[in-house]
Write a protein that holds these residues in place. Sequence first.
Motif, PDB file in Angstrom:
ATOM      1  N   VAL A  78       0.841  -1.202   0.000  1.00  0.00           N
ATOM      2  CA  VAL A  78       0.000   0.000   0.000  1.00  0.00           C
ATOM      3  C   VAL A  78       0.871   1.245   0.000  1.00  0.00           C
ATOM      4  CG1 VAL A  78      -1.726   1.318   1.286  1.00  0.00           C
ATOM      5  CG2 VAL A  78      -1.900  -1.172   1.169  1.00  0.00           C
ATOM      6  N   HIS A  79       1.877   1.267   0.840  1.00  0.00           N
ATOM      7  CA  HIS A  79       2.753   2.435   0.930  1.00  0.00           C
ATOM      8  C   HIS A  79       3.654   2.568  -0.302  1.00  0.00           C
ATOM      9  CE1 HIS A  79       2.405   2.772   5.613  1.00  0.00           C
ATOM     10  NE2 HIS A  79       1.363   3.255   4.981  1.00  0.00           N
ATOM     11  N   ASP A  80       4.167   1.460  -0.812  1.00  0.00           N
ATOM     12  CA  ASP A  80       5.018   1.509  -2.001  1.00  0.00           C
ATOM     13  C   ASP A  80       4.288   2.116  -3.201  1.00  0.00           C
ATOM     14  OD1 ASP A  80       7.073   0.355  -0.630  1.00  0.00           O
ATOM     15  OD2 ASP A  80       6.982  -1.588  -1.630  1.00  0.00           O
ATOM     16  N   ASP A  81       2.994   1.848  -3.299  1.00  0.00           N
ATOM     17  CA  ASP A  81       2.216   2.293  -4.453  1.00  0.00           C
ATOM     18  C   ASP A  81       1.849   3.770  -4.411  1.00  0.00           C
ATOM     19  OD1 ASP A  81       2.194  -0.231  -5.610  1.00  0.00           O
ATOM     20  OD2 ASP A  81       0.307  -0.826  -4.676  1.00  0.00           O
ATOM     21  N   LEU A  82       2.039   4.422  -3.274  1.00  0.00           N
ATOM     22  CA  LEU A  82       1.633   5.817  -3.111  1.00  0.00           C
ATOM     23  C   LEU A  82       2.371   6.752  -4.074  1.00  0.00           C
ATOM     24  CD1 LEU A  82       1.504   5.992   0.784  1.00  0.00           C
ATOM     25  CD2 LEU A  82      -0.437   6.387  -0.751  1.00  0.00           C
ATOM     26  N   PRO A  83       1.771   7.895  -4.409  1.00  0.00           N
ATOM     27  CA  PRO A  83       2.426   8.863  -5.297  1.00  0.00           C
ATOM     28  C   PRO A  83       3.814   9.283  -4.833  1.00  0.00           C
ATOM     29  CG  PRO A  83       0.111   9.416  -5.053  1.00  0.00           C
ATOM     30  CD  PRO A  83       0.382   8.290  -4.082  1.00  0.00           C
ATOM     31  N   ALA A  84       4.055   9.279  -3.535  1.00  0.00           N
ATOM     32  CA  ALA A  84       5.374   9.672  -3.017  1.00  0.00           C
ATOM     33  C   ALA A  84       6.459   8.673  -3.381  1.00  0.00           C
ATOM     34  CB  ALA A  84       5.313   9.818  -1.498  1.00  0.00           C
ATOM     35  N   PHE A  85       6.049   7.451  -3.730  1.00  0.00           N
ATOM     36  CA  PHE A  85       7.018   6.409  -4.066  1.00  0.00           C
ATOM     37  C   PHE A  85       6.828   5.965  -5.522  1.00  0.00           C
ATOM     38  CE2 PHE A  85       6.553   6.126   0.586  1.00  0.00           C
ATOM     39  CZ  PHE A  85       7.868   6.399   0.938  1.00  0.00           C
ATOM     40  N   ASP A  86       6.092   4.892  -5.757  1.00  0.00           N
ATOM     41  CA  ASP A  86       5.963   4.367  -7.119  1.00  0.00           C
ATOM     42  C   ASP A  86       4.850   5.023  -7.933  1.00  0.00           C
ATOM     43  OD1 ASP A  86       7.971   2.702  -6.398  1.00  0.00           O
ATOM     44  OD2 ASP A  86       6.812   0.847  -6.486  1.00  0.00           O
ATOM     45  N   ASP A  87       3.894   5.660  -7.255  1.00  0.00           N
ATOM     46  CA  ASP A  87       2.741   6.274  -7.923  1.00  0.00           C
ATOM     47  C   ASP A  87       2.075   5.275  -8.882  1.00  0.00           C
ATOM     48  OD1 ASP A  87       0.873   8.186  -8.528  1.00  0.00           O
ATOM     49  OD2 ASP A  87       2.146   9.249  -9.977  1.00  0.00           O
ATOM     50  N   ALA A  88       1.784   4.092  -8.357  1.00  0.00           N
ATOM     51  CA  ALA A  88       1.237   3.007  -9.179  1.00  0.00           C
ATOM     52  C   ALA A  88      -0.289   3.033  -9.195  1.00  0.00           C
ATOM     53  CB  ALA A  88       1.720   1.661  -8.646  1.00  0.00           C
ATOM     54  N   ASP A  89      -0.841   2.650 -10.330  1.00  0.00           N
ATOM     55  CA  ASP A  89      -2.295   2.615 -10.488  1.00  0.00           C
ATOM     56  C   ASP A  89      -2.871   1.216 -10.292  1.00  0.00           C
ATOM     57  OD1 ASP A  89      -2.339   5.324 -11.174  1.00  0.00           O
ATOM     58  OD2 ASP A  89      -2.006   4.890 -13.293  1.00  0.00           O
ATOM     59  N   LEU A  90      -2.019   0.204 -10.373  1.00  0.00           N
ATOM     60  CA  LEU A  90      -2.500  -1.172 -10.391  1.00  0.00           C
ATOM     61  C   LEU A  90      -1.694  -2.033  -9.425  1.00  0.00           C
ATOM     62  CD1 LEU A  90      -4.619  -2.719 -12.219  1.00  0.00           C
ATOM     63  CD2 LEU A  90      -2.671  -3.456 -13.583  1.00  0.00           C
ATOM     64  N   ARG A  91      -2.392  -2.914  -8.709  1.00  0.00           N
ATOM     65  CA  ARG A  91      -1.737  -3.869  -7.816  1.00  0.00           C
ATOM     66  C   ARG A  91      -2.606  -5.125  -7.758  1.00  0.00           C
ATOM     67  NH1 ARG A  91       3.089  -5.024  -5.643  1.00  0.00           N
ATOM     68  NH2 ARG A  91       3.429  -2.788  -5.240  1.00  0.00           N
ATOM     69  N   ARG A  92      -2.006  -6.274  -8.031  1.00  0.00           N
ATOM     70  CA  ARG A  92      -2.723  -7.548  -8.032  1.00  0.00           C
ATOM     71  C   ARG A  92      -3.943  -7.507  -8.950  1.00  0.00           C
ATOM     72  NH1 ARG A  92      -2.319  -8.564  -1.437  1.00  0.00           N
ATOM     73  NH2 ARG A  92      -0.222  -9.469  -1.439  1.00  0.00           N
ATOM     74  N   GLY A  93      -3.777  -6.788 -10.060  1.00  0.00           N
ATOM     75  CA  GLY A  93      -4.805  -6.761 -11.085  1.00  0.00           C
ATOM     76  C   GLY A  93      -5.984  -5.847 -10.805  1.00  0.00           C
ATOM     77  N   LYS A  94      -5.896  -5.006  -9.786  1.00  0.00           N
ATOM     78  CA  LYS A  94      -6.991  -4.073  -9.498  1.00  0.00           C
ATOM     79  C   LYS A  94      -6.404  -2.721  -9.092  1.00  0.00           C
ATOM     80  CE  LYS A  94      -7.517  -5.353  -4.605  1.00  0.00           C
ATOM     81  NZ  LYS A  94      -8.448  -5.878  -3.575  1.00  0.00           N
ATOM     82  N   PRO A  95      -7.211  -1.648  -9.065  1.00  0.00           N
ATOM     83  CA  PRO A  95      -6.673  -0.341  -8.689  1.00  0.00           C
ATOM     84  C   PRO A  95      -6.009  -0.363  -7.321  1.00  0.00           C
ATOM     85  CG  PRO A  95      -8.865  -0.100  -9.625  1.00  0.00           C
ATOM     86  CD  PRO A  95      -8.629  -1.580  -9.461  1.00  0.00           C
ATOM     87  N   THR A  96      -4.918   0.354  -7.194  1.00  0.00           N
ATOM     88  CA  THR A  96      -4.222   0.436  -5.918  1.00  0.00           C
ATOM     89  C   THR A  96      -5.119   1.110  -4.879  1.00  0.00           C
ATOM     90  OG1 THR A  96      -3.197   2.461  -6.768  1.00  0.00           O
ATOM     91  CG2 THR A  96      -1.889   0.450  -6.854  1.00  0.00           C
ATOM     92  N   VAL A  97      -4.765   0.960  -3.622  1.00  0.00           N
ATOM     93  CA  VAL A  97      -5.624   1.460  -2.548  1.00  0.00           C
ATOM     94  C   VAL A  97      -5.826   2.969  -2.645  1.00  0.00           C
ATOM     95  CG1 VAL A  97      -5.883   1.675  -0.048  1.00  0.00           C
ATOM     96  CG2 VAL A  97      -4.984  -0.435  -1.012  1.00  0.00           C
ATOM     97  N   HIS A  98      -4.766   3.714  -2.957  1.00  0.00           N
ATOM     98  CA  HIS A  98      -4.940   5.168  -3.018  1.00  0.00           C
ATOM     99  C   HIS A  98      -5.775   5.601  -4.218  1.00  0.00           C
ATOM    100  CE1 HIS A  98      -1.303   4.772  -5.590  1.00  0.00           C
ATOM    101  NE2 HIS A  98      -1.698   5.890  -6.154  1.00  0.00           N
ATOM    102  N   ARG A  99      -5.794   4.786  -5.276  1.00  0.00           N
ATOM    103  CA  ARG A  99      -6.660   5.097  -6.416  1.00  0.00           C
ATOM    104  C   ARG A  99      -8.116   4.770  -6.099  1.00  0.00           C
ATOM    105  NH1 ARG A  99      -3.715   8.697  -8.713  1.00  0.00           N
ATOM    106  NH2 ARG A  99      -1.836   7.945  -9.779  1.00  0.00           N
ATOM    107  N   ALA A 100      -8.324   3.695  -5.358  1.00  0.00           N
ATOM    108  CA  ALA A 100      -9.678   3.258  -5.045  1.00  0.00           C
ATOM    109  C   ALA A 100     -10.293   4.037  -3.884  1.00  0.00           C
ATOM    110  CB  ALA A 100      -9.671   1.765  -4.715  1.00  0.00           C
ATOM    111  N   PHE A 101      -9.465   4.483  -2.918  1.00  0.00           N
ATOM    112  CA  PHE A 101     -10.027   5.080  -1.708  1.00  0.00           C
ATOM    113  C   PHE A 101      -9.510   6.489  -1.389  1.00  0.00           C
ATOM    114  CE2 PHE A 101     -10.604   0.550  -1.147  1.00  0.00           C
ATOM    115  CZ  PHE A 101     -11.856   0.457  -0.554  1.00  0.00           C
TER     116      PHE A 101
END
Length: 287
Positions: A78-101
């Motif tokens: 969850v933390h790795d995917d945040l905009p401050a780090f990887d800024d990722a949109d996808l994780r395990r085939g679904k939107p990352t937590v910060h994109r979804a919530f």
Amino acid sequence: MPFAERIEKALHDSLAPLNRKDAPPKLAAAIPYAVFPGGARIRPTILLAVATACGDDRPELSTAAAVALELIHCASLVHDDLPAFDDADLRRGKPTVHRAFSEPLAVLAGDSLIVLAFEVLAKAGHHAPDRALALTGALARHTGAPFGICAGQAWESEPKVDLLAYHRAKTAALFVAATQMGALAAGQEAEPWTELGDRIGAAFQVADDLKDALLTSDQIGKPAGQDAAHLRPNAVQAMGVEGAVAHMKDILAGAIASIPSCPGEAMLAGLVTAYARKMTVLPEAAR
């Protein structure tokens, strides 16, 4: 009960308190979203396998340790995917937590998972207090600094990166935690299990670097090409594709030999071999 069923049931049980009516609804939804559906649950499976190989005479404690380790892993994603780090949109085939919530809820969900991990261990501590204390220390060491996954993420902010130290902290740390905690939960010494965890983690990181460079986002269920996009140190950059593949196979070859003598040594060797086969399934270009 098979490891997978044991892990999933215990994870669901650990999140049951979120069903309280006085829990913030969005956070209560974001936390299980980060945990389910899970990935391969490799780390808790290794932990339970090591505990089983060593006798697993306190299964309630080893199960709690496996859950705590997986919650830490999920929090790190969850933390790795945040905009401050990887800024990722996808994780395990679904939107990352910060994109979804939202970003604030993702930070809080990750923080909550870290706290919950230690609460799970604390609740199971009465089964064997000395072991639970050792498990808590091991999980903390491999989560924070200077050698845990927090340190691994921090290496990406340094102007010059020690690739070995980076990989050991970012990825191998939780695999070492898995092998050490499995032994500790069964009342055994942790140190003899360090090399196995270190080798599995190192191989896993090299495999991840190869997949990031060679596969598509659809194939890996998360953004591909992130190492190049973020100028992160990685095995493909340092060794080339062929060199990285050869390095990964060398690491895995030594993993089985590093398994300490124990009643379940053959079972563990089979598990490591199975993971090795999965990790070395790469595109034809990488072989």
